[in-house]
Design an enzyme around this catalytic site. Structure first.
Site, PDB file in Angstrom:
ATOM      1  N   PRO A 236     113.208  76.549  60.225  1.00 43.88           N
ATOM      2  CA  PRO A 236     113.795  75.499  60.465  1.00 43.88           C
ATOM      3  C   PRO A 236     114.701  75.908  61.474  1.00 43.88           C
ATOM      4  O   PRO A 236     115.082  75.198  62.732  1.00 43.88           O
ATOM      5  CB  PRO A 236     113.970  74.248  58.851  1.00 43.88           C
ATOM      6  CG  PRO A 236     113.883  74.732  57.865  1.00 43.88           C
ATOM      7  CD  PRO A 236     113.102  76.061  57.845  1.00 43.88           C
TER       8      PRO A 236
ATOM      9  N   GLU B 206     111.750  77.149  48.196  1.00 39.14           N
ATOM     10  CA  GLU B 206     113.296  76.600  48.931  1.00 39.14           C
ATOM     11  C   GLU B 206     113.511  77.968  50.376  1.00 39.14           C
ATOM     12  O   GLU B 206     114.433  78.034  51.374  1.00 39.14           O
ATOM     13  CB  GLU B 206     114.375  76.933  48.311  1.00 39.14           C
ATOM     14  CG  GLU B 206     114.967  76.203  47.200  1.00 39.14           C
ATOM     15  CD  GLU B 206     115.386  74.921  48.283  1.00 39.14           C
ATOM     16  OE1 GLU B 206     115.833  74.850  48.674  1.00 39.14           O
ATOM     17  OE2 GLU B 206     114.868  73.817  47.894  1.00 39.14           O
TER      18      GLU B 206
ATOM     19  N   ARG C  78      94.241  77.098  72.544  1.00 38.21           N
ATOM     20  CA  ARG C  78      93.609  75.952  73.506  1.00 38.21           C
ATOM     21  C   ARG C  78      94.115  77.218  74.598  1.00 38.21           C
ATOM     22  O   ARG C  78      93.683  76.395  76.079  1.00 38.21           O
ATOM     23  CB  ARG C  78      93.985  75.101  73.643  1.00 38.21           C
ATOM     24  CG  ARG C  78      95.715  74.632  73.692  1.00 38.21           C
ATOM     25  CD  ARG C  78      96.174  73.511  73.522  1.00 38.21           C
ATOM     26  NE  ARG C  78      95.445  72.410  74.574  1.00 38.21           N
ATOM     27  CZ  ARG C  78      96.058  72.544  75.485  1.00 38.21           C
ATOM     28  NH1 ARG C  78      97.439  73.017  76.508  1.00 38.21           N
ATOM     29  NH2 ARG C  78      95.159  71.018  76.947  1.00 38.21           N
TER      30      ARG C  78
ATOM     31  N   ASP D 289      98.270  70.832  82.865  1.00 40.27           N
ATOM     32  CA  ASP D 289      99.258  70.530  81.749  1.00 40.27           C
ATOM     33  C   ASP D 289     100.630  70.713  81.815  1.00 40.27           C
ATOM     34  O   ASP D 289     101.447  71.018  82.764  1.00 40.27           O
ATOM     35  CB  ASP D 289      98.885  70.901  80.217  1.00 40.27           C
ATOM     36  CG  ASP D 289      98.168  71.188  79.857  1.00 40.27           C
ATOM     37  OD1 ASP D 289      97.237  70.131  80.105  1.00 40.27           O
ATOM     38  OD2 ASP D 289      97.347  72.026  78.858  1.00 40.27           O
TER      39      ASP D 289
END
Ligand code: SAM
Length: 251
Positions: A88, A115, A152, A167
């Protein structure tokens, strides 16, 4: 390209690797994805991959030994992979990173759980990557997000590579233009006239304007940056001048 994914929940990848564009990329051999169960590299009879954190506290931590063993096994031969650890607090994943990763021959993604992973795993990691400021139960969804965006971009994976250029984020970071399909009128909502005209130059100009309009509205700082760096064409600057005047008069 080959991607090795190290996880304690390999089943989560089954559907992802079987369906849609990613499924085709894998089944046609354009990309090889090797999902590896970290548990297969545990050496005790219960195949334990986690343990309590030193210093106490809640939860469990992924042990270093099975991860290092899996890494050693997978890298014993051939080119060393570029290793990503999902975290994170890692560097925020974006299209620019996806483009860079799509040019590598070999990637490895280590999915954390519980954790997190023992800090010493960082010794084999090239980049810690986050998919956003929130905490998930594991790195498997982030690994799928990273793989989807990267695969992709691998040449030959998308039938029409032209669509990559249109895109969002691909052309100097500008956002994409809106799309419409048939019917030309639906519940009183009409497709913009220009898109029905068949006039390619006018359509191109309309799409450019829409892309600049959206970027100006949602990422004005990017427009400022492109202006400072002289990365906008005369035509784009003129469109922007008009759009900015429009916005001013609307208050
Ligand atoms: N203890 C960690 C902390 O302080 O942020 C949270 C661990 S999280 C419950 C378990 C694992 O999920 C992490 O080790 C990581 O691999 C993965 N993960 C969770 N959120 C993520 C995110 N936003 N981006 C990338 N990986 C994430």
């Amino acid at each position: 390209m080959r991607i090795d994914v190290l996880t304690v929940l390999p089943g989560l990848f089954d559907c992802f690797l079987r369906e849609g564009i990613i499924g085709k990329a894998v089944s046609s051999g354009k990309v090889e994805v090797n999902v590896v169960n970290i548990r297969d590299f545990a050496t005790d009879k219960h195949r334990v991959v986690d343990d309590v954190p030193y210093g106490g506290g809640p939860g469990m931590v992924l042990k270093p030994e099975p991860i290092f063993r899996a890494y050693d096994h997978l890298t014993a031969e051939g080119e060393k992979p570029f290793v990503i650890l999902t975290e994170p607090w890692g560097e925020r994943f974006n299209q620019e990173m996806a483009v860079k990763l799509s040019k590598k021959n070999r990637l490895m993604i280590i999915c954390g759980r519980y954790e997190g992973v023992d800090e010493r795993v960082k010794a084999i990691v090239d980049r810690e990557v986050s998919i956003g400021d929130y905490v998930l139960t594991g790195g498997e969804l982030p690994a799928m997000v990273i793989m989807d965006a990267v695969i992709r971009l691998v040449p030959g994976v998308l039938g029409n590579e032209e669509s990559l250029r249109a895109d969002s984020f691909m052309d100097r970071g500008l956002l994409g233009y809106p799309n419409y399909t048939r019917p030309a009128e639906f519940r009183g909502m009409k497709v913009p006239e220009v898109l029905l005209s068949g006039h390619h130059k006018k359509i191109e100009l309309w799409r450019k304007e829409q892309s600049l309009r959206k970027t100006l509205e949602r990422k004005p700082e990017l427009i400022e940056k492109l202006k400072r760096e002289g990365k906008l064409t005369e035509e784009e600057l003129k469109i922007l001048e008009r759009l900015e005047k429009e916005r001013e008069s609307e208050g």
